[in-house]
Design a protein around this motif. Sequence first.
Motif, PDB file in Angstrom:
ATOM      1  N   VAL A 220       0.871  -1.181   0.000  1.00 36.53           N
ATOM      2  CA  VAL A 220       0.000   0.000   0.000  1.00 36.53           C
ATOM      3  C   VAL A 220       0.904   1.226   0.000  1.00 36.53           C
ATOM      4  O   VAL A 220       1.689   1.433   0.932  1.00 36.53           O
ATOM      5  CB  VAL A 220      -0.938  -0.004   1.223  1.00 36.53           C
ATOM      6  N   ASP A 221       0.774   2.059  -1.020  1.00 29.95           N
ATOM      7  CA  ASP A 221       1.748   3.115  -1.296  1.00 29.95           C
ATOM      8  C   ASP A 221       1.097   4.495  -1.292  1.00 29.95           C
ATOM      9  O   ASP A 221      -0.087   4.645  -1.614  1.00 29.95           O
ATOM     10  CB  ASP A 221       2.377   2.847  -2.672  1.00 29.95           C
ATOM     11  N   ALA A 222       1.877   5.500  -0.926  1.00 26.92           N
ATOM     12  CA  ALA A 222       1.455   6.902  -1.017  1.00 26.92           C
ATOM     13  C   ALA A 222       2.692   7.769  -0.824  1.00 26.92           C
ATOM     14  O   ALA A 222       3.713   7.316  -0.280  1.00 26.92           O
ATOM     15  CB  ALA A 222       0.403   7.235   0.043  1.00 26.92           C
ATOM     16  N   LYS A 223       2.629   9.008  -1.252  1.00 23.02           N
ATOM     17  CA  LYS A 223       3.736   9.932  -1.040  1.00 23.02           C
ATOM     18  C   LYS A 223       3.945  10.155   0.451  1.00 23.02           C
ATOM     19  O   LYS A 223       2.990  10.209   1.223  1.00 23.02           O
ATOM     20  CB  LYS A 223       3.456  11.263  -1.748  1.00 23.02           C
ATOM     21  N   ALA A 224       5.205  10.319   0.822  1.00 20.74           N
ATOM     22  CA  ALA A 224       5.548  10.451   2.234  1.00 20.74           C
ATOM     23  C   ALA A 224       4.846  11.631   2.898  1.00 20.74           C
ATOM     24  O   ALA A 224       4.437  11.544   4.060  1.00 20.74           O
ATOM     25  CB  ALA A 224       7.064  10.583   2.389  1.00 20.74           C
ATOM     26  N   ALA A 225       4.690  12.734   2.162  1.00 23.55           N
ATOM     27  CA  ALA A 225       4.034  13.908   2.741  1.00 23.55           C
ATOM     28  C   ALA A 225       2.579  13.611   3.100  1.00 23.55           C
ATOM     29  O   ALA A 225       2.069  14.087   4.127  1.00 23.55           O
ATOM     30  CB  ALA A 225       4.108  15.085   1.771  1.00 23.55           C
ATOM     31  N   LEU A 226       1.911  12.821   2.272  1.00 23.94           N
ATOM     32  CA  LEU A 226       0.530  12.436   2.569  1.00 23.94           C
ATOM     33  C   LEU A 226       0.476  11.504   3.772  1.00 23.94           C
ATOM     34  O   LEU A 226      -0.395  11.644   4.637  1.00 23.94           O
ATOM     35  CB  LEU A 226      -0.094  11.746   1.359  1.00 23.94           C
ATOM     36  N   VAL A 227       1.401  10.549   3.825  1.00 21.21           N
ATOM     37  CA  VAL A 227       1.405   9.606   4.944  1.00 21.21           C
ATOM     38  C   VAL A 227       1.663  10.342   6.255  1.00 21.21           C
ATOM     39  O   VAL A 227       1.068  10.036   7.287  1.00 21.21           O
ATOM     40  CB  VAL A 227       2.443   8.496   4.721  1.00 21.21           C
ATOM     41  N   LEU A 274       9.562   8.233   9.121  1.00 19.10           N
ATOM     42  CA  LEU A 274      10.012   8.607   7.788  1.00 19.10           C
ATOM     43  C   LEU A 274      11.350   7.953   7.465  1.00 19.10           C
ATOM     44  O   LEU A 274      11.550   7.459   6.349  1.00 19.10           O
ATOM     45  CB  LEU A 274      10.121  10.129   7.667  1.00 19.10           C
ATOM     46  N   LYS A 275      12.240   7.922   8.420  1.00 18.61           N
ATOM     47  CA  LYS A 275      13.550   7.285   8.225  1.00 18.61           C
ATOM     48  C   LYS A 275      13.378   5.792   7.943  1.00 18.61           C
ATOM     49  O   LYS A 275      14.002   5.242   7.029  1.00 18.61           O
ATOM     50  CB  LYS A 275      14.405   7.492   9.476  1.00 18.61           C
ATOM     51  N   ASN A 276      12.513   5.151   8.715  1.00 19.41           N
ATOM     52  CA  ASN A 276      12.247   3.733   8.507  1.00 19.41           C
ATOM     53  C   ASN A 276      11.623   3.484   7.137  1.00 19.41           C
ATOM     54  O   ASN A 276      11.970   2.519   6.442  1.00 19.41           O
ATOM     55  CB  ASN A 276      11.319   3.238   9.622  1.00 19.41           C
ATOM     56  N   LEU A 277      10.706   4.358   6.739  1.00 20.30           N
ATOM     57  CA  LEU A 277      10.068   4.226   5.437  1.00 20.30           C
ATOM     58  C   LEU A 277      11.091   4.310   4.314  1.00 20.30           C
ATOM     59  O   LEU A 277      11.124   3.457   3.410  1.00 20.30           O
ATOM     60  CB  LEU A 277       9.003   5.317   5.269  1.00 20.30           C
ATOM     61  N   ARG A 278      11.930   5.334   4.366  1.00 20.49           N
ATOM     62  CA  ARG A 278      12.892   5.552   3.277  1.00 20.49           C
ATOM     63  C   ARG A 278      13.978   4.484   3.221  1.00 20.49           C
ATOM     64  O   ARG A 278      14.385   4.054   2.132  1.00 20.49           O
ATOM     65  CB  ARG A 278      13.518   6.932   3.431  1.00 20.49           C
ATOM     66  N   GLU A 279      14.427   4.044   4.379  1.00 13.34           N
ATOM     67  CA  GLU A 279      15.584   3.138   4.416  1.00 13.34           C
ATOM     68  C   GLU A 279      15.211   1.663   4.341  1.00 13.34           C
ATOM     69  O   GLU A 279      15.983   0.856   3.803  1.00 13.34           O
ATOM     70  CB  GLU A 279      16.409   3.400   5.676  1.00 13.34           C
ATOM     71  N   TYR A 280      14.040   1.285   4.863  1.00 14.81           N
ATOM     72  CA  TYR A 280      13.756  -0.137   5.006  1.00 14.81           C
ATOM     73  C   TYR A 280      12.421  -0.598   4.408  1.00 14.81           C
ATOM     74  O   TYR A 280      12.304  -1.741   3.992  1.00 14.81           O
ATOM     75  CB  TYR A 280      13.782  -0.530   6.491  1.00 14.81           C
ATOM     76  N   ILE A 281      11.419   0.271   4.389  1.00 15.18           N
ATOM     77  CA  ILE A 281      10.098  -0.169   3.931  1.00 15.18           C
ATOM     78  C   ILE A 281       9.931   0.061   2.439  1.00 15.18           C
ATOM     79  O   ILE A 281       9.643  -0.881   1.680  1.00 15.18           O
ATOM     80  CB  ILE A 281       8.984   0.549   4.719  1.00 15.18           C
ATOM     81  N   LEU A 282      10.127   1.290   1.988  1.00 14.33           N
ATOM     82  CA  LEU A 282       9.938   1.613   0.577  1.00 14.33           C
ATOM     83  C   LEU A 282      10.832   0.797  -0.356  1.00 14.33           C
ATOM     84  O   LEU A 282      10.377   0.387  -1.437  1.00 14.33           O
ATOM     85  CB  LEU A 282      10.157   3.115   0.354  1.00 14.33           C
TER      86      LEU A 282
END
Length: 308
Positions: A220-227, A274-282
């Motif tokens: 399930v995806d969305a831009k980080a600013a929206l999340v 956000l750090k977790n999203l960019r480095e490990y989830i996305l």
Amino acid sequence: MALPENYDYFTREQWRNFHGKNQLNTVTGDELAQIAALNDRISLTDVQEIYVPLRHLIHVYLRRYHQLVEDKADFRGETVAPTPFLIGISGSVAVGKSTTARLLQLLLSRSLPNQKVQLITTDGFLYPNAELNRRGIMARKGFPESYDMEHLLTFLDQVKSYQPGIKVPRYSHQVYDVLPDSYDVIDRPDILIVEGINVLQLPTNQQIYVSDYFDFSIYVDAKAALVEEWYLQRFGVLLDTALQDPLNYYYPYAIGDRQAAFTMARQVWQDVNLKNLREYILPTRNRADLILHKTEHHVIDKIGLRKY
């Protein structure tokens, strides 16, 4: 990060006209309200246009999976052993994974009444707060090292082996911790939906991906600013619901200065989520079979189906 190229992408209008368009939506408005996670938004139109075709696609994967299991058993000269079909659902914190998981559980249960469809989240595989503090990683709760990934892999192996009565620790978002001596029981499901931020990740010091166990997976995806916006909106709801419960983890924030509480939440988003999203989830997104891309107000505007 741009959407991965190894997918065919479809607009909402295209997707709703795929197979499944004539299947009935068996979900009521009241059921949908109970399914939706905090601050998530979903409508009966979403169910009919997005999730009913998705249910049909999962049926396609399910039929192919059962045929492969039968063919392999025939090749070995053995009888077919029950083997659960596993669905993984990943994505950022606050993106709406839980709603997707619960809705699919309901839809599949209705369309496959003779099969047991169960749901589990990977939150229960987080180390308890006491252990996180002992390891000095409480500030990295949600990062890969904060999960007992060996336990999660063992659990998935047990599910695939059709073992009965598997206990999974239960996590409470109200107390923000794993509950001692409290479990969910996964008991030989035909279909198991596993939802969590880490279901497509490679465990530290392991050669097996959690996703290796899945027969179909969704990101399930969305831009980080929206999340971030949805995360802060959900935080506000959590504060409101904690006001009458002194045992709630959010109670001190709920009765304190609200502006200070939101300042803290924004910092947590920046430093942790956000750090977790960019480095490990996305980076795990391109392992999913399907991408549900959301825009404002949790509206799914694009669906990506993996080519290869």
